[in-house]
Scaffold this motif. Structure first.
Motif, PDB file in Angstrom:
ATOM      1  N   GLY A  51      10.147   5.667   9.757  1.00 27.50           N
ATOM      2  CA  GLY A  51       8.869   6.331   9.756  1.00 27.50           C
ATOM      3  C   GLY A  51       8.616   6.901   8.366  1.00 27.50           C
ATOM      4  N   TYR A  52       7.373   7.325   8.132  1.00 27.04           N
ATOM      5  CA  TYR A  52       7.087   7.956   6.835  1.00 27.04           C
ATOM      6  C   TYR A  52       7.721   9.340   6.809  1.00 27.04           C
ATOM      7  CZ  TYR A  52       4.811  10.062   2.884  1.00 27.04           C
ATOM      8  OH  TYR A  52       4.590  10.703   1.697  1.00 27.04           O
ATOM      9  N   PHE A  53       8.374   9.683   5.689  1.00 25.36           N
ATOM     10  CA  PHE A  53       9.024  10.990   5.574  1.00 25.36           C
ATOM     11  C   PHE A  53       9.175  11.337   4.093  1.00 25.36           C
ATOM     12  CE2 PHE A  53      12.393   8.235   4.572  1.00 25.36           C
ATOM     13  CZ  PHE A  53      13.581   8.901   4.309  1.00 25.36           C
ATOM     14  N   PRO A  54       9.437  12.616   3.777  1.00 21.42           N
ATOM     15  CA  PRO A  54       9.504  13.033   2.376  1.00 21.42           C
ATOM     16  C   PRO A  54      10.609  12.344   1.582  1.00 21.42           C
ATOM     17  CG  PRO A  54       9.245  14.944   3.805  1.00 21.42           C
ATOM     18  CD  PRO A  54       9.513  13.778   4.702  1.00 21.42           C
ATOM     19  N   GLY A  55      11.567  11.735   2.264  1.00 18.92           N
ATOM     20  CA  GLY A  55      12.654  11.063   1.561  1.00 18.92           C
ATOM     21  C   GLY A  55      12.201   9.965   0.630  1.00 18.92           C
ATOM     22  N   PHE A  56      11.057   9.334   0.922  1.00 18.63           N
ATOM     23  CA  PHE A  56      10.573   8.282   0.026  1.00 18.63           C
ATOM     24  C   PHE A  56      10.292   8.841  -1.372  1.00 18.63           C
ATOM     25  CE2 PHE A  56       9.238   6.158   4.081  1.00 18.63           C
ATOM     26  CZ  PHE A  56      10.016   5.024   3.933  1.00 18.63           C
ATOM     27  N   LYS A  57       9.705  10.023  -1.412  1.00 20.49           N
ATOM     28  CA  LYS A  57       9.405  10.632  -2.707  1.00 20.49           C
ATOM     29  C   LYS A  57      10.700  10.975  -3.447  1.00 20.49           C
ATOM     30  CE  LYS A  57       5.746  13.113  -2.932  1.00 20.49           C
ATOM     31  NZ  LYS A  57       4.933  12.341  -3.920  1.00 20.49           N
ATOM     32  N   GLU A  58      11.698  11.459  -2.714  1.00 22.09           N
ATOM     33  CA  GLU A  58      12.975  11.787  -3.337  1.00 22.09           C
ATOM     34  C   GLU A  58      13.652  10.527  -3.881  1.00 22.09           C
ATOM     35  OE1 GLU A  58      17.064  14.338  -2.351  1.00 22.09           O
ATOM     36  OE2 GLU A  58      15.651  13.864  -0.741  1.00 22.09           O
ATOM     37  N   ILE A  59      13.603   9.438  -3.132  1.00 23.71           N
ATOM     38  CA  ILE A  59      14.173   8.176  -3.600  1.00 23.71           C
ATOM     39  C   ILE A  59      13.434   7.692  -4.835  1.00 23.71           C
ATOM     40  CG2 ILE A  59      14.557   5.745  -3.011  1.00 23.71           C
ATOM     41  CD1 ILE A  59      14.742   6.718  -0.032  1.00 23.71           C
ATOM     42  N   GLY A  60      12.110   7.783  -4.803  1.00 21.22           N
ATOM     43  CA  GLY A  60      11.319   7.360  -5.959  1.00 21.22           C
ATOM     44  C   GLY A  60      11.634   8.164  -7.197  1.00 21.22           C
ATOM     45  N   ASN A  61      11.829   9.472  -7.025  1.00 21.94           N
ATOM     46  CA  ASN A  61      12.150  10.322  -8.168  1.00 21.94           C
ATOM     47  C   ASN A  61      13.537  10.015  -8.733  1.00 21.94           C
ATOM     48  OD1 ASN A  61       9.701  11.664  -8.056  1.00 21.94           O
ATOM     49  ND2 ASN A  61      10.471  13.297  -6.740  1.00 21.94           N
ATOM     50  N   LYS A  62      14.485   9.655  -7.852  1.00 18.82           N
ATOM     51  CA  LYS A  62      15.857   9.401  -8.296  1.00 18.82           C
ATOM     52  C   LYS A  62      16.045   7.992  -8.848  1.00 18.82           C
ATOM     53  CE  LYS A  62      18.512  12.691  -5.507  1.00 18.82           C
ATOM     54  NZ  LYS A  62      19.653  12.869  -4.578  1.00 18.82           N
ATOM     55  N   TYR A  63      15.415   6.999  -8.223  1.00 22.61           N
ATOM     56  CA  TYR A  63      15.731   5.613  -8.560  1.00 22.61           C
ATOM     57  C   TYR A  63      14.521   4.761  -8.933  1.00 22.61           C
ATOM     58  CZ  TYR A  63      20.271   6.800  -6.663  1.00 22.61           C
ATOM     59  OH  TYR A  63      21.482   7.403  -6.440  1.00 22.61           O
ATOM     60  N   GLY A  64      13.315   5.283  -8.776  1.00 24.73           N
ATOM     61  CA  GLY A  64      12.135   4.527  -9.169  1.00 24.73           C
ATOM     62  C   GLY A  64      11.919   4.575 -10.670  1.00 24.73           C
ATOM     63  N   PRO A  65      10.912   3.876 -11.148  1.00 24.69           N
ATOM     64  CA  PRO A  65      10.019   3.016 -10.372  1.00 24.69           C
ATOM     65  C   PRO A  65      10.697   1.703  -9.975  1.00 24.69           C
ATOM     66  CG  PRO A  65       9.446   2.914 -12.704  1.00 24.69           C
ATOM     67  CD  PRO A  65      10.519   3.950 -12.576  1.00 24.69           C
ATOM     68  N   PHE A  66      10.294   1.161  -8.812  1.00 22.92           N
ATOM     69  CA  PHE A  66      10.847  -0.085  -8.310  1.00 22.92           C
ATOM     70  C   PHE A  66       9.928  -1.246  -8.672  1.00 22.92           C
ATOM     71  CE2 PHE A  66      12.860   3.099  -5.634  1.00 22.92           C
ATOM     72  CZ  PHE A  66      14.172   2.650  -5.579  1.00 22.92           C
ATOM     73  N   ASP A  67      10.529  -2.322  -9.157  1.00 19.36           N
ATOM     74  CA  ASP A  67       9.733  -3.511  -9.467  1.00 19.36           C
ATOM     75  C   ASP A  67       9.110  -4.088  -8.204  1.00 19.36           C
ATOM     76  OD1 ASP A  67      10.328  -4.119 -12.470  1.00 19.36           O
ATOM     77  OD2 ASP A  67      12.255  -3.623 -11.580  1.00 19.36           O
ATOM     78  N   VAL A  68       9.899  -4.171  -7.135  1.00 20.72           N
ATOM     79  CA  VAL A  68       9.409  -4.641  -5.839  1.00 20.72           C
ATOM     80  C   VAL A  68       9.949  -3.701  -4.764  1.00 20.72           C
ATOM     81  CG1 VAL A  68       9.448  -6.502  -4.128  1.00 20.72           C
ATOM     82  CG2 VAL A  68       9.272  -7.061  -6.562  1.00 20.72           C
ATOM     83  N   ALA A  69       9.074  -3.288  -3.856  1.00 18.47           N
ATOM     84  CA  ALA A  69       9.491  -2.491  -2.699  1.00 18.47           C
ATOM     85  C   ALA A  69       9.213  -3.311  -1.444  1.00 18.47           C
ATOM     86  CB  ALA A  69       8.739  -1.168  -2.648  1.00 18.47           C
ATOM     87  N   CYS A  70      10.284  -3.679  -0.738  1.00 17.73           N
ATOM     88  CA  CYS A  70      10.174  -4.415   0.519  1.00 17.73           C
ATOM     89  C   CYS A  70      10.143  -3.372   1.638  1.00 17.73           C
ATOM     90  CB  CYS A  70      11.363  -5.360   0.700  1.00 17.73           C
ATOM     91  SG  CYS A  70      11.535  -6.568  -0.635  1.00 17.73           S
ATOM     92  N   LEU A  71       8.958  -3.150   2.184  1.00 19.98           N
ATOM     93  CA  LEU A  71       8.747  -2.043   3.110  1.00 19.98           C
ATOM     94  C   LEU A  71       8.271  -2.528   4.470  1.00 19.98           C
ATOM     95  CD1 LEU A  71       7.015   0.627   0.848  1.00 19.98           C
ATOM     96  CD2 LEU A  71       9.193   0.900   2.041  1.00 19.98           C
ATOM     97  N   GLU A  72       8.723  -1.814   5.495  1.00 14.70           N
ATOM     98  CA  GLU A  72       8.340  -2.126   6.864  1.00 14.70           C
ATOM     99  C   GLU A  72       6.830  -2.077   7.040  1.00 14.70           C
ATOM    100  OE1 GLU A  72       9.899  -0.265  10.970  1.00 14.70           O
ATOM    101  OE2 GLU A  72       8.608   1.016   9.764  1.00 14.70           O
ATOM    102  N   ASN A  73       6.289  -3.120   7.668  1.00 14.60           N
ATOM    103  CA  ASN A  73       4.863  -3.199   7.978  1.00 14.60           C
ATOM    104  C   ASN A  73       4.714  -4.108   9.201  1.00 14.60           C
ATOM    105  OD1 ASN A  73       2.124  -5.103   6.801  1.00 14.60           O
ATOM    106  ND2 ASN A  73       1.936  -3.054   7.643  1.00 14.60           N
ATOM    107  N   GLY A  74       4.909  -3.519  10.380  1.00 20.07           N
ATOM    108  CA  GLY A  74       4.836  -4.301  11.605  1.00 20.07           C
ATOM    109  C   GLY A  74       5.609  -3.612  12.709  1.00 20.07           C
ATOM    110  N   ALA A  75       5.294  -3.968  13.979  1.00 20.59           N
ATOM    111  CA  ALA A  75       5.919  -3.355  15.162  1.00 20.59           C
ATOM    112  C   ALA A  75       5.625  -1.859  15.218  1.00 20.59           C
ATOM    113  CB  ALA A  75       7.417  -3.623  15.201  1.00 20.59           C
ATOM    114  N   TYR A  76       4.421  -1.490  14.839  1.00 27.59           N
ATOM    115  CA  TYR A  76       4.041  -0.076  14.806  1.00 27.59           C
ATOM    116  C   TYR A  76       3.157   0.288  16.001  1.00 27.59           C
ATOM    117  CZ  TYR A  76       0.195  -2.465  12.382  1.00 27.59           C
ATOM    118  OH  TYR A  76      -0.794  -3.346  12.029  1.00 27.59           O
TER     119      TYR A  76
END
Length: 339
Positions: free
Chosen positions: A234-259
């Motif tokens: 699910g969406y959660f603040p952890g995405f921002k923390e990951i982005g700050n630590k390891y981004g920017p990402f060239d490609v992000a393979c993200l869940e989009n389906g079964a919602y």
């Protein structure tokens, strides 16, 4: 930093070192939204008997077969889309699989459960030598016993969140091949750095093992690119923390389906996928977790239609290859509409 020499032994003794483990089960940083028993029962009834026919495509989807020639011609550092969350990664000249499911059904049964829309674009027997398998969690649409059994002797490394590695060992995967990690732990294999990053989900394969194993996303880093594999979340603040630590990402393979709004805290709605991508500081978005299994109430192509419209609106670079098509991680491109 852990290396790929084998299972973390402390994990086997109870995962007590993990901040996500409460002594009995793994937990999310934020609690899941509560559903009443009657709401659960209605949801399962609807899943069994009230799904619209459009959740399954009426015609075969376009598939680009992955041949030995296609593998050889693909640029190094490429992603082949196998369907759902299964990807074949060509990294630094070696091949990796994410959440490989080649079975007909995402289910403990061969005769019951979500059925694939069509076969994977390559047979298990035709796969190239696999350096490693990267697992996000233990659900049947991400961890398939039959697939693992057919690959376990042909794969050098298995990377998994805490507890999933123990399950692999129970299945007969050689312990020296397995590394299981807690959130924010990392390992290196050759020139590739892998970080088990957080996600907001849950685990379990039966009635009595709920949340006994951890779930995670993966940040995959080399000197040439940064790739994010989201698994389920699910969406959660952890995405921002990951982005700050390891981004920017060239490609992000993200869940989009079964919602569905009833389980939006564990599976992102399309708008949540866009927010997560922005938090990760992504350059290109590759939506996954779609076009393979019937796992919700939306039309099978609704995720693709919605994410394409949102990406245009937000001016986000979107890569949606057909099943079996390769995408260059360093130089992705927009694909023609096929859905």
């Amino acid at each position: 930093m852990l290396n790929c020499s084998g299972i973390s032994r402390s994990a086997i003794k109870g995962y007590s070192q993990s901040a996500q483990f409460d002594g009995k089960r793994f937990t999310n940083a934020a609690p899941r939204q509560p559903l009443k028993f009657t709401e659960y029962m209605k949801m399962f009834w609807d899943l069994a008997f009230n799904k619209p026919k459009e959740t399954v495509p009426q015609q075969r989807l376009p598939v680009q077969p992955i041949t030995s020639e296609a593998l050889a011609m693909a640029a190094d550092n490429s992603v082949f889309r196998l369907g759902h969350s299964s990807l074949l990664l060509k990294l630094k000249g070696k091949y990796w699989l994410t959440d490989p499911v080649f079975n007909l059904r995402a289910s403990p049964f061969q005769w019951l459960g979500p059925k694939r829309f069509q076969a994977a674009p390559i047979e298990l027997s035709d796969l190239p030598p696999i350096e490693g398998i990267i697992l996000s969690h233990d659900h049947y649409d991400h961890l398939d016993y039959q697939t693992i059994m057919q690959l376990k002797d042909r794969v050098r490394y298995f990377l998994a969140p805490l507890g999933v590695g123990d399950l692999l060992a129970k299945w007969g995967v050689a312990e020296e091949k397995i590394t299981q990690l807690d959130w924010w732990q990392s390992t290196e294999v050759g020139e590739v750095h892998f970080v088990a990053t957080p996600s907001q989900h849950f685990s379990g394969r039966g009635l009595f093992d709920g949340n006994k194993r951890l779930w995670c996303s993966w940040s995959i880093i080399t000197d040439e690119f940064r790739l994010f594999f989201g698994g389920d979340s699910g969406y959660f603040p952890g995405f921002k923390e990951i982005g700050n630590k390891y981004g920017p990402f060239d490609v992000a393979c993200l869940e989009n389906g079964a919602y569905d709004s009833r389980w939006a805290d564990i599976h992102m709605m399309p708008g949540d996928t866009i927010r997560a991508f922005q938090d990760l500081k992504g350059k290109w978005l590759m939506p996954i977790h779609n076009a393979a299994f019937d796992l919700a109430f939306h039309h099978w192509n609704d995720p693709l239609i919605q994410i394409a419209a949102l990406a245009r609106e937000q001016k986000i670079k979107l890569s949606l290859p057909v099943i079996g098509q390769a995408v260059n991680i360093v130089q992705p491109r927009e694909e023609a509409v096929w859905w």
